[in-house]
Design a protein around this motif. Structure first.
Motif, PDB file in Angstrom:
ATOM      1  N   ILE A 110       0.823  -1.214   0.000  1.00  0.00           N
ATOM      2  CA  ILE A 110       0.000   0.000   0.000  1.00  0.00           C
ATOM      3  C   ILE A 110       0.856   1.263   0.000  1.00  0.00           C
ATOM      4  N   TRP A 111       1.837   1.329   0.905  1.00  0.00           N
ATOM      5  CA  TRP A 111       2.597   2.559   1.104  1.00  0.00           C
ATOM      6  C   TRP A 111       3.769   2.724   0.135  1.00  0.00           C
ATOM      7  N   ASP A 112       4.405   1.631  -0.241  1.00  0.00           N
ATOM      8  CA  ASP A 112       5.641   1.741  -1.024  1.00  0.00           C
ATOM      9  C   ASP A 112       5.439   1.545  -2.518  1.00  0.00           C
ATOM     10  N   ALA A 113       4.266   1.112  -2.938  1.00  0.00           N
ATOM     11  CA  ALA A 113       4.028   0.907  -4.366  1.00  0.00           C
ATOM     12  C   ALA A 113       4.078   2.253  -5.092  1.00  0.00           C
ATOM     13  N   PRO A 114       4.649   2.278  -6.293  1.00  0.00           N
ATOM     14  CA  PRO A 114       4.711   3.539  -7.044  1.00  0.00           C
ATOM     15  C   PRO A 114       3.332   3.933  -7.573  1.00  0.00           C
ATOM     16  N   GLY A 115       3.195   5.193  -7.893  1.00  0.00           N
ATOM     17  CA  GLY A 115       1.956   5.660  -8.497  1.00  0.00           C
ATOM     18  C   GLY A 115       1.325   6.812  -7.736  1.00  0.00           C
ATOM     19  N   ALA A 116       0.445   7.525  -8.423  1.00  0.00           N
ATOM     20  CA  ALA A 116      -0.253   8.666  -7.827  1.00  0.00           C
ATOM     21  C   ALA A 116      -1.261   8.193  -6.791  1.00  0.00           C
ATOM     22  N   ARG A 117      -1.459   9.020  -5.759  1.00  0.00           N
ATOM     23  CA  ARG A 117      -2.452   8.785  -4.719  1.00  0.00           C
ATOM     24  C   ARG A 117      -3.503   9.882  -4.761  1.00  0.00           C
ATOM     25  N   TRP A 118      -4.665   9.576  -4.180  1.00  0.00           N
ATOM     26  CA  TRP A 118      -5.676  10.624  -4.045  1.00  0.00           C
ATOM     27  C   TRP A 118      -5.276  11.644  -2.991  1.00  0.00           C
ATOM     28  N   GLY A 147      -3.091   4.238  -0.662  1.00  0.00           N
ATOM     29  CA  GLY A 147      -2.640   3.410  -1.772  1.00  0.00           C
ATOM     30  C   GLY A 147      -2.673   4.108  -3.115  1.00  0.00           C
ATOM     31  N   PRO A 148      -1.998   3.527  -4.105  1.00  0.00           N
ATOM     32  CA  PRO A 148      -2.067   4.060  -5.473  1.00  0.00           C
ATOM     33  C   PRO A 148      -3.501   4.060  -5.982  1.00  0.00           C
ATOM     34  N   VAL A 149      -3.807   4.990  -6.856  1.00  0.00           N
ATOM     35  CA  VAL A 149      -5.183   5.165  -7.337  1.00  0.00           C
ATOM     36  C   VAL A 149      -5.766   3.882  -7.928  1.00  0.00           C
ATOM     37  N   PRO A 150      -5.050   3.147  -8.780  1.00  0.00           N
ATOM     38  CA  PRO A 150      -5.658   1.922  -9.320  1.00  0.00           C
ATOM     39  C   PRO A 150      -6.040   0.918  -8.238  1.00  0.00           C
TER      40      PRO A 150
END
Length: 289
Positions: free
Chosen positions: A36-44, A108-111
């Motif tokens: 949840i915390w370390d995965a790459p990607g944009a967050r809300w 988490g990341p948006v997806p």
């Protein structure tokens, strides 16, 4: 309450942290946190957002208990919980699923957040039944979704303002409500409240539909009198539960048959809850192992 570190307290601190994490997030907490915390990607949301602060604080333990007690007063919503949630047969599993959803949608990341919402919406479509008064229900009913969201947002914010390390300003508190509305709207909540004033207005609108039922009293008894804990965990939980009750409006306590004791709340219950939450906050800052 602030505790210092050091070798003498390191072992107890880690054991307390492991025990709490196991209950709240299950045995895969470390791996889940990485995903949840370390995965790459944009967050809300980000670290500067009030929703990030509120949902990551130990005061959520109190807020969660308060939310469940408040939610139980909606007879139809409580019927759905009693019939389908497994809150008696699998209370920790239910808690872990809620905790996971909050973590993914907040951090988490948006997806991943969108997938989690899709899963919950799919489950809601299958939850159907009939309440004791003959009212048919479905968990994706907009009115029920709205009630669950309002009770949670109000409870989480109330607990953080009472027991968090630093209460949010008025502006930050309204931002918190608005940020929870972003997730709630995606879950199907129609026009979710976006400020504390909206929350108060929505709670007042729901009040005529709220009442104590046997199912609500049964849930309150499980949460307050007979929690699914043993040994040394029980006294600590009772302090947190008492803190949650102290934050309920008097009319909610009356419906659930709980006494209203403002002096005891102010001088005993809330100081004890604040001290215990400080200890939990300190323990949960320990490295994950």
């Amino acid at each position: 309450m602030t505790l210092s570190g050091g070798p003498l307290l390191d072992g107890p601190r880690r054991r307390l942290a492991r025990s709490v994490r196991l209950r709240i997030a299950g045995p895969d907490f470390a791996a889940e946190r990485v995903r949840i915390w370390d995965a790459p990607g944009a967050r809300w949301f980000g670290p500067e957002d009030p929703i990030w602060l509120v949902h990551d604080d130990a005061a959520m333990f109190v807020g969660g208990i308060r939310a469940l007690l408040l939610q139980s007063l909606h007879p139809v919503a409580m019927a759905a919980v009693a019939d389908h949630s497994g809150y008696r047969s699998d209370p920790w599993g239910r808690l872990q699923r809620i905790s996971h959803f909050l973590a993914v949608t907040t951090y988490g990341p948006v997806p991943d957040a969108e997938r989690s919402i899709d899963v919950v919406r799919a489950v809601h479509r299958t939850v159907r039944g009939t309440a004791a008064d003959g009212t048919a229900y479905c968990a994706d009913d907009p009115d029920l979704l709205s009630w669950i969201h309002v009770a949670e947002a109000d409870s989480f914010l109330t607990a953080y303002q009472a027991f968090g390390p630093r209460p949010l300003s008025d502006t930050e508190a309204d931002r918190y409500v608005a940020q929870t509305a972003q997730v709630a709207a995606r879950l199907g909540v129609p026009e979710p409240p976006r400020s504390r004033a909206d929350i108060a207005e929505r709670l007042a609108a729901f009040r005529p539909a709220l009442a104590s039922t046997p199912a609500a009293r049964d849930a309150a008894a499980l949460l307050l009198a007979d929690p699914p804990l043993t040994g040394s965990a029980r006294p600590g939980y009772r302090v947190l539960a008492a803190g949650a009750v102290s934050l309920l409006p008097p009319w909610v306590r009356a419906e659930l048959g709980l006494p209203t004791l403002p002096i005891t709340d102010r001088l005993v219950t809330r100081p004890l809850a604040r001290q215990l939450l400080g200890t939990l906050r300190w323990a949960l800052q320990a490295p994950i192992s």
